[in-house]
Design a protein around this motif. Structure first.
Motif, short mmCIF file in Angstrom:
data_model
loop_
_atom_site.label_atom_id
_atom_site.label_comp_id
_atom_site.label_asym_id
_atom_site.label_seq_id
_atom_site.Cartn_x
_atom_site.Cartn_y
_atom_site.Cartn_z
N SER A 1 107.32 -28.50 11.54
CA SER A 1 107.67 -29.92 11.43
C SER A 1 106.43 -30.71 11.04
CB SER A 1 108.25 -30.43 12.74
OG SER A 1 107.27 -30.33 13.76
N GLY A 2 106.66 -31.93 10.57
CA GLY A 2 105.57 -32.81 10.18
C GLY A 2 105.42 -32.90 8.69
N GLY A 3 104.36 -33.59 8.26
CA GLY A 3 104.07 -33.73 6.84
C GLY A 3 103.35 -32.50 6.31
N LEU A 4 103.26 -32.41 5.01
CA LEU A 4 102.66 -31.22 4.40
C LEU A 4 101.23 -31.01 4.84
CD1 LEU A 4 102.94 -28.81 2.53
CD2 LEU A 4 102.32 -30.30 0.61
N ALA A 5 100.42 -32.06 4.89
CA ALA A 5 99.02 -31.91 5.31
C ALA A 5 98.94 -31.36 6.73
CB ALA A 5 98.29 -33.24 5.20
N GLU A 6 99.77 -31.88 7.63
CA GLU A 6 99.78 -31.39 9.02
C GLU A 6 100.21 -29.93 9.08
OE1 GLU A 6 101.19 -35.18 11.61
OE2 GLU A 6 102.62 -34.40 10.13
N LYS A 7 101.20 -29.59 8.29
CA LYS A 7 101.69 -28.22 8.27
C LYS A 7 100.61 -27.26 7.79
CE LYS A 7 106.54 -29.41 7.42
NZ LYS A 7 107.74 -29.08 6.66
N LEU A 8 99.92 -27.64 6.71
CA LEU A 8 98.88 -26.77 6.17
C LEU A 8 97.74 -26.59 7.16
CD1 LEU A 8 98.79 -28.01 2.47
CD2 LEU A 8 99.82 -25.89 3.34
N GLU A 9 97.35 -27.66 7.84
CA GLU A 9 96.30 -27.58 8.84
C GLU A 9 96.71 -26.65 9.99
OE1 GLU A 9 95.50 -31.65 9.88
OE2 GLU A 9 94.63 -32.06 7.90
N ALA A 10 97.96 -26.75 10.43
CA ALA A 10 98.46 -25.89 11.50
C ALA A 10 98.51 -24.44 11.07
CB ALA A 10 99.84 -26.37 11.95
N ILE A 11 98.92 -24.20 9.84
CA ILE A 11 99.00 -22.84 9.31
C ILE A 11 97.61 -22.22 9.27
CG2 ILE A 11 99.46 -21.52 7.19
CD1 ILE A 11 101.88 -23.51 6.78
N ALA A 12 96.64 -22.96 8.78
CA ALA A 12 95.26 -22.46 8.73
C ALA A 12 94.71 -22.23 10.14
CB ALA A 12 94.37 -23.42 7.95
N ALA A 13 94.96 -23.17 11.05
CA ALA A 13 94.47 -23.05 12.42
C ALA A 13 95.07 -21.84 13.15
CB ALA A 13 94.77 -24.33 13.20
N ALA A 14 96.29 -21.47 12.77
CA ALA A 14 96.96 -20.33 13.38
C ALA A 14 96.44 -18.99 12.83
CB ALA A 14 98.47 -20.43 13.19
N GLY A 15 95.59 -19.05 11.81
CA GLY A 15 95.00 -17.83 11.28
C GLY A 15 95.71 -17.21 10.10
#
Length: 72
Positions: free
Chosen positions: A11-25
């Motif tokens: 959920s969230g905007g694309l920038a938030e999603k990409l940051e979460a994806i990167a943070a998750a490894g």
């Protein structure tokens, strides 16, 4: 081994999603069409953001929930 996730799964905007994806490894991302269309920037901006997070775009997903029917 590379791992990837599709943006529609968060959920969230694309920038938030990409940051979460990167943070998750994860190392790759599959970008869902609606995320790209709702992003307040260009596809080139998305590419730059993805690269700056250490991710790579694996694929673009323009359809969701479409069943293919093949008849011969």
């Amino acid at each position: 081994m590379d791992t990837a996730v599709v943006t529609v799964s968060l959920s969230g905007g694309l920038a938030e999603k990409l940051e979460a994806i990167a943070a998750a490894g994860f190392t790759g991302v599959e970008i869902f069409e609606s995320d790209l269309l709702s992003f307040n920037g260009s596809p080139k901006d998305v590419r730059s953001m993805v690269a700056s997070l250490g991710l790579r775009i694996v694929t673009f997903q323009p359809f969701r929930g479409v069943d293919l029917i093949v008849s011969i």
